[in-house]
Enzyme design. Structure first.
Site, mmCIF file in Angstrom:
data_model
loop_
_atom_site.group_PDB
_atom_site.id
_atom_site.type_symbol
_atom_site.label_atom_id
_atom_site.label_comp_id
_atom_site.label_asym_id
_atom_site.label_seq_id
_atom_site.Cartn_x
_atom_site.Cartn_y
_atom_site.Cartn_z
ATOM 1 N N TYR A 142 0.842 -1.195 0.000
ATOM 2 C CA TYR A 142 0.000 0.000 0.000
ATOM 3 C C TYR A 142 0.874 1.241 0.000
ATOM 4 O O TYR A 142 1.799 1.359 0.806
ATOM 5 C CB TYR A 142 -0.924 0.020 1.226
ATOM 6 C CG TYR A 142 -1.856 1.209 1.229
ATOM 7 C CD1 TYR A 142 -2.833 1.347 0.251
ATOM 8 C CD2 TYR A 142 -1.750 2.213 2.193
ATOM 9 C CE1 TYR A 142 -3.687 2.451 0.224
ATOM 10 C CE2 TYR A 142 -2.605 3.309 2.180
ATOM 11 C CZ TYR A 142 -3.575 3.428 1.200
ATOM 12 O OH TYR A 142 -4.415 4.512 1.183
ATOM 13 N N ASP A 234 9.125 2.254 1.080
ATOM 14 C CA ASP A 234 8.020 3.032 1.628
ATOM 15 C C ASP A 234 7.941 2.717 3.123
ATOM 16 O O ASP A 234 7.418 1.696 3.536
ATOM 17 C CB ASP A 234 6.712 2.668 0.918
ATOM 18 C CG ASP A 234 5.539 3.501 1.428
ATOM 19 O OD1 ASP A 234 5.718 4.249 2.418
ATOM 20 O OD2 ASP A 234 4.447 3.404 0.839
ATOM 21 N N LYS A 263 3.141 9.408 8.781
ATOM 22 C CA LYS A 263 2.683 8.936 10.087
ATOM 23 C C LYS A 263 3.534 9.458 11.263
ATOM 24 O O LYS A 263 3.463 10.635 11.561
ATOM 25 C CB LYS A 263 2.548 7.413 10.048
ATOM 26 C CG LYS A 263 1.494 7.035 8.995
ATOM 27 C CD LYS A 263 0.990 5.642 8.979
ATOM 28 C CE LYS A 263 -0.180 5.564 7.995
ATOM 29 N NZ LYS A 263 -0.135 4.526 6.997
HETATM 30 C C1 LIG Z 1 -0.453 5.003 5.473
HETATM 31 C C2 LIG Z 1 0.462 4.640 4.357
HETATM 32 C C3 LIG Z 1 0.561 5.427 3.184
HETATM 33 C C4 LIG Z 1 -0.353 6.592 2.931
HETATM 34 O O1 LIG Z 1 -0.173 7.616 3.835
HETATM 35 P P1 LIG Z 1 -1.339 8.732 3.994
HETATM 36 O O2 LIG Z 1 -0.779 9.708 4.974
HETATM 37 O O3 LIG Z 1 -2.547 7.997 4.462
HETATM 38 O O4 LIG Z 1 -1.559 9.319 2.642
HETATM 39 C C5 LIG Z 1 1.511 5.082 2.246
HETATM 40 N N1 LIG Z 1 2.317 4.020 2.420
HETATM 41 C C6 LIG Z 1 2.246 3.239 3.514
HETATM 42 C C7 LIG Z 1 3.192 2.092 3.658
HETATM 43 C C8 LIG Z 1 1.310 3.509 4.509
HETATM 44 O O5 LIG Z 1 1.233 2.707 5.578
#
Ligand SMILES: *Cc1c(COP(=O)(O)O)cnc(C)c1O
Length: 445
Positions: A142, A234, A263
């Protein structure tokens, strides 16, 4: 439990907000509880019900809901001096220095406002830097709500996973199963010269939590080097959580070219960041030509919250605390499963955890991973534990969501509402909270 207020609020919300929420994952069935306030490791809903909270905002909250004095006063001072200016501030430099000092592969940082924005910009940067269009992503990985990664399908046969995205976006995105070295070799053999980047989470953090098998990231690193492609980690969810301040790349000893953050690095406020080697990150405008910009980027309140949160974590052994509780929780869950549901699998590491409702049990548990699956080949569960998104999908996801989750909620434990999303222990949780959670699991499983 009474939910009258939440029900009434959801009724109002449905009239003015699509699905009654501002992020789709929050639309728990039949309706979500509305939160009145946080309280340490707990949340209190609009009807006054109190829950032990393991959702933690879906990842941004390392310390829990009571932010320490130093974070609070930094945030309040910033807000009272005018929230933002459209000119740089010292606190942006300080947080960038902090990140560069602690995360091994990072020399420079560009701050943005969400994890999505970070991965969008990282993909653009990788494409601009290499002059190539294709990216490789993991099935079940994701990377936020962005056009290039919202794809489904296999290898080069990919399609947008949402209406509203032109087919032409998916044409440039190749998918492989996580932990499958052969698939990675195959995709590079076929498309290697066109691949700008491999974009992967160090562990699948939004799809059950899947730990990498030994050598997997090394293989990706080697393939990228051989073909002149960038390796982009990521770390939006693992960053400043798994591996502590060095992040998952430090824990797994991998040197990615670019890293995306979000985050935790904003201390609970909207944030994202792209970090990496100066030679690459300097390709962003204005030093380079790859356009990147944002009115709110490097927002002083967010920067102050992120910096003081991470400083607090470093000075107060927060990682020892949350990782210790995580170990205790995961091994306690393992004991419960041995008794009650040996086919299920405990996953996660550090302060992340989940129980995946897998369908096959090994013959023996001797010498298995004690505190969450780490994909050790000598573990008797190795053949049974989930290795990729397909394995997670084949688990009992309906049972998890419809029977197990509501039963935990009834006992006052707030988990992420589906089989896929990760759960977190925070700095405000205590040993007693962990014991209470284990009792609830015992009842619900
Ligand atoms: C939460 C998340 C995102 C997206 O971040 P947002 O602040 O919700 O746009 C992208 N990559 C990973 C791995 C995530 O856990």
């Amino acid at each position: 439990m009474n939910h009258e207020q939440s029900r009434a609020l959801y009724d109002r919300a449905l009239s003015v907000m699509p699905g009654g929420v501002n992020s789709s994952v929050r639309a728990i069935r039949p309706y979500p509880f509305f939160v009145q306030k946080g309280d340490g490791g707990h949340v209190v809903d609009a009807d006054g019900n109190r829950y032990l909270d393991f959702v933690m905002g879906y990842g941004p909250l390392l310390l829990g809901h009571d932010i320490p004095e130093q974070v609070q006063s930094a945030v309040q001072r910033r807000a009272s001096e005018g929230p933002m200016y459209g000119a740089p501030t010292e606190v942006e430099v300080e947080l960038a220095e902090f990140v560069a000092r602690h995360v091994p592969s990072v020399e420079m940082v560009r701050f943005v406002n969400s994890g999505t924005e970070a991965t969008v910009s990282a993909v653009r940067l990788a494409r601009g830097y290499t002059g190539r269009d294709k990216i490789v992503v993991m099935q079940g990985g994701y990377h936020g709500a962005q056009e290039s990664t919202l794809v489904e399908g296999e290898g080069g046969d990919t399609h947008p996973s949402s209406p509203g995205i032109p087919e032409s976006f998916a044409e440039h995105t190749l998918t492989v199963p996580f932990n499958d070295e052969e698939a990675a070799h195959t995709v590079f053999a076929k498309h290697g010269d066109d691949i700008a980047a491999v974009l992967t989470e160090p562990m699948l953090g939004n799809y059950g939590i899947v730990h990498p098998v030994e050598g997997y990231h090394e293989t990706l690193r080697d393939l990228c080097d051989e073909h002149g492609s960038l390796l982009v980690f990521d770390e939006v969810i693992t960053g400043f959580r798994v591996g502590g301040l060095q992040c998952a790349q430090g824990k797994f000893d991998i040197d990615p070219d670019l890293t995306t953050f979000g985050k935790i690095v904003g201390g609970g406020f909207p944030v994202g960041a792209i970090g990496g080697k100066s030679e690459i990150v300097e390709q962003f405008t204005p030093s380079g030509d790859v356009f990147q910009s944002g009115t709110f980027s490097g927002h002083p309140v967010t920067m102050a919250a992120g910096l003081e949160t991470l400083r607090y974590a470093a000075e107060n052994d927060v990682y020892d605390h949350v990782n210790g509780l995580g170990d205790r929780l995961r091994s306690g869950l393992q004991d419960i499963l041995e008794d009650q549901a040996p086919e299920y699998t405990v996953v996660g590491t550090d302060s992340m955890f989940k129980v995946v409702f897998t369908r096959d049990a090994p013959d023996s548990f001797e010498g298995h991973c004690e505190a969450g699956c780490q994909q050790r080949e000598e573990c008797p569960r190795y053949e049974h534990c989930p290795k990729n998104a397909g394995d997670i999908k084949r688990a009992e996801t309906e049972r998890w969501e419809r029977l197990f989750w509501p039963k935990m909620k009834e006992q006052g434990v707030f988990l992420t509402a589906n089989q896929f999303e990760s759960q977190f222990v925070c700095g405000a949780h205590t040993e007693e909270d962990i014991e209470e959670a284990l009792e609830a699991y015992k009842e619900a499983i």
